[in-house]
Design an enzyme around this catalytic site. Structure first.
Site, mmCIF file in Angstrom:
data_model
loop_
_atom_site.group_PDB
_atom_site.id
_atom_site.type_symbol
_atom_site.label_atom_id
_atom_site.label_comp_id
_atom_site.label_asym_id
_atom_site.label_seq_id
_atom_site.Cartn_x
_atom_site.Cartn_y
_atom_site.Cartn_z
ATOM 1 C CD GLU A 1 -10.266 -13.736 40.498
ATOM 2 O OE1 GLU A 1 -10.617 -12.560 39.135
ATOM 3 O OE2 GLU A 1 -10.287 -14.048 41.322
ATOM 4 C CD GLU B 1 -18.280 -10.774 43.589
ATOM 5 O OE1 GLU B 1 -19.179 -10.298 44.384
ATOM 6 O OE2 GLU B 1 -16.808 -10.572 43.141
ATOM 7 C CG ASP C 1 -18.757 -1.779 37.167
ATOM 8 O OD1 ASP C 1 -18.534 -0.980 36.950
ATOM 9 O OD2 ASP C 1 -19.304 -2.238 38.303
ATOM 10 C CE LYS D 1 -23.232 7.638 34.233
ATOM 11 N NZ LYS D 1 -24.823 7.872 34.796
ATOM 12 C CG ASP E 1 -13.907 -6.417 27.806
ATOM 13 O OD1 ASP E 1 -13.419 -5.703 29.560
ATOM 14 O OD2 ASP E 1 -14.989 -6.129 26.950
ATOM 15 C CB THR F 1 -11.719 -13.955 34.303
ATOM 16 O OG1 THR F 1 -12.610 -13.417 33.139
ATOM 17 C CG2 THR F 1 -10.700 -14.160 34.456
ATOM 18 C CE1 TYR G 1 -19.762 -10.591 32.750
ATOM 19 C CE2 TYR G 1 -17.941 -10.976 34.719
ATOM 20 C CZ TYR G 1 -19.296 -10.166 34.800
ATOM 21 O OH TYR G 1 -19.700 -9.950 34.688
ATOM 22 C CD GLU G 2 -8.376 -13.728 29.916
ATOM 23 O OE1 GLU G 2 -7.621 -13.904 29.219
ATOM 24 O OE2 GLU G 2 -8.669 -13.853 30.945
#
Length: 217
Positions: free
Chosen positions: A44, A69, A118, A122, A154, A191, A193-194
């Site tokens: 991952e 990470e 992320d 931009k 998302d 996760t 965040y999910e």
């Protein structure tokens, strides 16, 4: 995500070097020796605090997992979970994924997971997106022939960009969901965040993409 400095982080990581693998470039081509078996390896990229990798490794002891990470103050949280309950088929790397092809030999990895990366919205930051063509090339380099990427987000804009990027690269989209939590997909592991985003009513997007073993006609 605002990162909080944790002065103890590096000492903790160095103490548990059998979990957070230091100098991963020295392990390239020998990761199965690190795990001590011949099981397939899934990675991952951007593993965050490690919940997804932890739950995947617990659910699938026949597969080896590596969470990558770059932020030390984040990966130490994933480490703390493994100190509390070590999972033998899960290791961590505290490095930037831009160096992926240095960490692994060609064809050493069986699957890549990208979860809630992320979005870098931009335009001038397009090259930083983990589904930009340079990253897709790096994944292909370390994956087995016909290897897969499983991607969740998302962020609709990032998802649409990623579909386009993968298609332009010549990948096959083998699974696609525009609303994962209201689909018939089984076995989804969330996760951090999910869980957070879905509780707020955000739609979760998911795609599985496979590298072609033969050039497009």
């Amino acid at each position: 995500m605002r990162l909080r400095h944790k002065p103890y982080a590096m000492d903790r990581i160095n103490e548990y070097s059998h979990i957070v693998i230091g100098n991963p470039e020295e392990r390239a081509g020998n990761w199965k020796e690190v795990f001590g078996n011949e099981q397939p390896i899934h990675i991952e990229v951007g593993t965050g605090r490690g919940r997804f990798m932890y739950d995947m490794a617990k659910a699938n002891p026949h597969i080896n997992y590596i969470g990558i990470e770059k932020f030390t103050s984040v990966v130490v949280d994933a480490l703390d979970k493994l100190i509390e309950e070590e999972v033998p088929n899960l290791k961590l790397i505290n490095k930037d994924a831009e160096d992926l092809t240095v960490f692994f030999a060609k064809g050493e990895i069986d699957r890549v997971y990208l979860n809630f990366s992320d979005p870098w919205p931009k335009k001038r930051h397009t090259k930083r997106r983990l589904t930009y063509k340079t990253f897709l090339r790096n994944y292909e380099e370390v994956l087995v022939e016909g290897g897969e990427i499983h991607f969740k987000t998302d962020n609709q804009g990032l998802f649409e960009y990623s579909l386009m990027s993968m298609a332009e690269y010549g990948m096959l989209l083998t699974y696609l969901s525009l609303d994962l939590h209201n689909s018939d997909f089984e076995g989804n592991i969330m996760t951090e965040y999910e869980e957070k985003f879905s509780s707020k009513g955000h739609r979760i997007y998911r795609v599985e993409a496979k590298y072609r073993t033969e050039p497009m006609q």
